[in-house]
Write a protein that holds these residues in place. Sequence first.
Motif, PDB file in Angstrom:
ATOM      1  N   MET A  61     -42.791   7.321  22.090  1.00 55.51           N
ATOM      2  CA  MET A  61     -42.069   8.020  23.051  1.00 55.51           C
ATOM      3  C   MET A  61     -42.984   8.298  24.158  1.00 55.51           C
ATOM      4  SD  MET A  61     -41.077  12.122  22.831  1.00 55.51           S
ATOM      5  CE  MET A  61     -42.914  12.559  22.924  1.00 55.51           C
ATOM      6  N   THR A  62     -44.385   8.620  24.079  1.00 56.90           N
ATOM      7  CA  THR A  62     -45.245   8.985  25.257  1.00 56.90           C
ATOM      8  C   THR A  62     -45.441   7.668  26.002  1.00 56.90           C
ATOM      9  OG1 THR A  62     -47.099   8.701  23.749  1.00 56.90           O
ATOM     10  CG2 THR A  62     -46.276  11.098  24.176  1.00 56.90           C
ATOM     11  N   GLY A  63     -45.475   6.608  25.349  1.00 61.27           N
ATOM     12  CA  GLY A  63     -45.633   5.470  25.967  1.00 61.27           C
ATOM     13  C   GLY A  63     -44.329   4.905  26.907  1.00 61.27           C
ATOM     14  N   PHE A  64     -43.305   5.287  26.499  1.00 62.05           N
ATOM     15  CA  PHE A  64     -41.965   5.276  27.133  1.00 62.05           C
ATOM     16  C   PHE A  64     -42.241   6.255  28.507  1.00 62.05           C
ATOM     17  CE2 PHE A  64     -38.045   7.042  28.729  1.00 62.05           C
ATOM     18  CZ  PHE A  64     -37.223   5.900  29.154  1.00 62.05           C
ATOM     19  N   PHE A  65     -42.677   7.387  28.263  1.00 59.43           N
ATOM     20  CA  PHE A  65     -42.720   8.502  29.211  1.00 59.43           C
ATOM     21  C   PHE A  65     -43.697   7.901  30.334  1.00 59.43           C
ATOM     22  CE2 PHE A  65     -41.387  12.392  26.783  1.00 59.43           C
ATOM     23  CZ  PHE A  65     -40.152  11.922  26.487  1.00 59.43           C
ATOM     24  N   ARG A  66     -44.884   7.409  29.944  1.00 61.91           N
ATOM     25  CA  ARG A  66     -45.875   6.995  30.787  1.00 61.91           C
ATOM     26  C   ARG A  66     -45.350   5.719  31.652  1.00 61.91           C
ATOM     27  NH1 ARG A  66     -51.710   5.170  28.975  1.00 61.91           N
ATOM     28  NH2 ARG A  66     -52.767   4.862  31.010  1.00 61.91           N
ATOM     29  N   ALA A  67     -44.771   4.757  31.094  1.00 66.93           N
ATOM     30  CA  ALA A  67     -44.145   3.562  31.541  1.00 66.93           C
ATOM     31  C   ALA A  67     -43.006   4.004  32.616  1.00 66.93           C
ATOM     32  CB  ALA A  67     -43.739   2.654  30.654  1.00 66.93           C
ATOM     33  N   ALA A  68     -42.185   4.874  32.251  1.00 70.63           N
ATOM     34  CA  ALA A  68     -41.025   5.134  33.129  1.00 70.63           C
ATOM     35  C   ALA A  68     -41.435   5.976  34.082  1.00 70.63           C
ATOM     36  CB  ALA A  68     -40.027   6.398  32.206  1.00 70.63           C
ATOM     37  N   TYR A  78     -34.161  11.834  25.679  1.00 70.91           N
ATOM     38  CA  TYR A  78     -34.766  10.944  25.051  1.00 70.91           C
ATOM     39  C   TYR A  78     -34.771  11.358  23.702  1.00 70.91           C
ATOM     40  CZ  TYR A  78     -38.259   7.634  22.912  1.00 70.91           C
ATOM     41  OH  TYR A  78     -38.662   6.648  21.883  1.00 70.91           O
ATOM     42  N   LYS A  79     -34.366  10.633  22.817  1.00 70.30           N
ATOM     43  CA  LYS A  79     -34.478  10.549  21.456  1.00 70.30           C
ATOM     44  C   LYS A  79     -34.586   9.391  20.383  1.00 70.30           C
ATOM     45  CE  LYS A  79     -29.104  11.086  20.250  1.00 70.30           C
ATOM     46  NZ  LYS A  79     -28.385  11.506  19.532  1.00 70.30           N
ATOM     47  N   SER A  80     -34.986   9.696  19.300  1.00 69.71           N
ATOM     48  CA  SER A  80     -35.475   8.279  18.477  1.00 69.71           C
ATOM     49  C   SER A  80     -35.309   8.683  16.970  1.00 69.71           C
ATOM     50  CB  SER A  80     -36.635   7.692  18.958  1.00 69.71           C
ATOM     51  OG  SER A  80     -37.697   8.485  18.568  1.00 69.71           O
ATOM     52  N   THR A  81     -35.203   7.416  16.220  1.00 64.49           N
ATOM     53  CA  THR A  81     -35.372   7.806  14.680  1.00 64.49           C
ATOM     54  C   THR A  81     -36.058   6.754  14.176  1.00 64.49           C
ATOM     55  OG1 THR A  81     -32.973   8.508  14.581  1.00 64.49           O
ATOM     56  CG2 THR A  81     -33.916   7.212  12.692  1.00 64.49           C
ATOM     57  N   ALA A  82     -37.035   6.884  13.600  1.00 63.98           N
ATOM     58  CA  ALA A  82     -38.086   5.990  13.059  1.00 63.98           C
ATOM     59  C   ALA A  82     -37.777   5.858  11.375  1.00 63.98           C
ATOM     60  CB  ALA A  82     -39.429   6.101  13.268  1.00 63.98           C
ATOM     61  N   ARG A  83     -37.996   4.721  10.913  1.00 63.76           N
ATOM     62  CA  ARG A  83     -37.793   4.509   9.585  1.00 63.76           C
ATOM     63  C   ARG A  83     -38.960   3.338   9.125  1.00 63.76           C
ATOM     64  NH1 ARG A  83     -32.813   4.821   5.783  1.00 63.76           N
ATOM     65  NH2 ARG A  83     -32.267   6.233   7.936  1.00 63.76           N
ATOM     66  N   ALA A  84     -39.559   3.786   8.086  1.00 61.88           N
ATOM     67  CA  ALA A  84     -40.574   2.808   7.436  1.00 61.88           C
ATOM     68  C   ALA A  84     -40.193   2.361   5.987  1.00 61.88           C
ATOM     69  CB  ALA A  84     -41.748   3.451   7.298  1.00 61.88           C
ATOM     70  N   SER A  85     -40.570   0.946   5.893  1.00 64.39           N
ATOM     71  CA  SER A  85     -40.159   0.371   4.563  1.00 64.39           C
ATOM     72  C   SER A  85     -41.407   0.249   4.034  1.00 64.39           C
ATOM     73  CB  SER A  85     -39.531  -1.060   4.839  1.00 64.39           C
ATOM     74  OG  SER A  85     -38.433  -1.262   5.385  1.00 64.39           O
ATOM     75  N   ILE A  86     -41.413   0.738   2.656  1.00 60.18           N
ATOM     76  CA  ILE A  86     -42.781   0.615   1.851  1.00 60.18           C
ATOM     77  C   ILE A  86     -42.540  -0.275   0.790  1.00 60.18           C
ATOM     78  CG2 ILE A  86     -44.311   2.169   0.550  1.00 60.18           C
ATOM     79  CD1 ILE A  86     -43.519   4.480   2.468  1.00 60.18           C
ATOM     80  N   ILE A 100     -38.033   1.677  14.891  1.00 59.52           N
ATOM     81  CA  ILE A 100     -37.506   2.631  15.825  1.00 59.52           C
ATOM     82  C   ILE A 100     -36.397   2.303  16.590  1.00 59.52           C
ATOM     83  CG2 ILE A 100     -38.351   3.999  17.865  1.00 59.52           C
ATOM     84  CD1 ILE A 100     -41.348   3.304  16.900  1.00 59.52           C
ATOM     85  N   ARG A 101     -35.386   3.532  16.725  1.00 56.41           N
ATOM     86  CA  ARG A 101     -34.356   3.353  17.334  1.00 56.41           C
ATOM     87  C   ARG A 101     -34.378   4.495  18.457  1.00 56.41           C
ATOM     88  NH1 ARG A 101     -31.113  -0.097  14.723  1.00 56.41           N
ATOM     89  NH2 ARG A 101     -31.335  -0.572  12.587  1.00 56.41           N
ATOM     90  N   PRO A 102     -34.905   4.039  19.719  1.00 52.99           N
ATOM     91  CA  PRO A 102     -34.825   5.114  20.833  1.00 52.99           C
ATOM     92  C   PRO A 102     -33.441   4.942  21.370  1.00 52.99           C
ATOM     93  CG  PRO A 102     -35.951   3.237  21.463  1.00 52.99           C
ATOM     94  CD  PRO A 102     -35.692   2.794  20.135  1.00 52.99           C
ATOM     95  N   VAL A 103     -33.258   6.282  21.971  1.00 57.09           N
ATOM     96  CA  VAL A 103     -31.937   6.294  22.623  1.00 57.09           C
ATOM     97  C   VAL A 103     -32.361   7.212  24.231  1.00 57.09           C
ATOM     98  CG1 VAL A 103     -29.482   7.337  23.022  1.00 57.09           C
ATOM     99  CG2 VAL A 103     -30.417   6.150  20.714  1.00 57.09           C
ATOM    100  N   VAL A 104     -32.012   6.652  25.197  1.00 60.90           N
ATOM    101  CA  VAL A 104     -32.366   7.136  26.370  1.00 60.90           C
ATOM    102  C   VAL A 104     -31.125   7.335  26.989  1.00 60.90           C
ATOM    103  CG1 VAL A 104     -33.414   6.676  28.687  1.00 60.90           C
ATOM    104  CG2 VAL A 104     -34.668   5.993  26.646  1.00 60.90           C
ATOM    105  N   HIS A 137     -40.329  -2.881  14.808  1.00 59.87           N
ATOM    106  CA  HIS A 137     -39.267  -3.293  15.336  1.00 59.87           C
ATOM    107  C   HIS A 137     -38.435  -2.303  16.236  1.00 59.87           C
ATOM    108  CE1 HIS A 137     -39.364  -6.591  12.262  1.00 59.87           C
ATOM    109  NE2 HIS A 137     -39.659  -5.538  11.290  1.00 59.87           N
ATOM    110  N   ILE A 138     -38.320  -2.674  17.519  1.00 54.40           N
ATOM    111  CA  ILE A 138     -37.462  -1.503  18.409  1.00 54.40           C
ATOM    112  C   ILE A 138     -36.076  -1.954  18.656  1.00 54.40           C
ATOM    113  CG2 ILE A 138     -37.860  -0.435  20.583  1.00 54.40           C
ATOM    114  CD1 ILE A 138     -40.262  -0.121  18.711  1.00 54.40           C
TER     115      ILE A 138
END
Length: 145
Positions: A61-68, A78-86, A100-104, A137-138
Amino acid sequence: MEASQEFQVDLHWQESQKAILSAVIFNDVIEVASYSCLKKSDEAAWSAEHLFIASVESSYMTGFFRAAKHEGLTFKSYKSTARASILISDEFSEITDIVIRPVVVITERDKINRALKILSICRDHSVVLKALKVRLHIFPSVIIS
């Protein structure tokens, strides 16, 4: 210009007490589990795995804010969901993938491609993501409002 910064987080646990994360610069503390999330427990606290995934997600998210900001993209939310496979075995456990599933939400229809481009390059602006050895994966979405 090159600069360096240091970050410090303190963890405190005593017998029969909960583990607490703190940092000198913050008033709040975070209660953390004294167990791995791979082990079932009734303790309602953040595990190290949850904290790791949260760090990856917030760094994206902060990378997105900086680039935007650099690209002059304005957005409403901005919102997102993150899920990890272990992968869990008798000998070891490891995080293999993070999704990561970001929604802008933007207001200008003609900025959709720009927003998607920024969502695809912002991982390069993230200190935490650059340090990962796990597959990331984004799957971004842009909504017009």
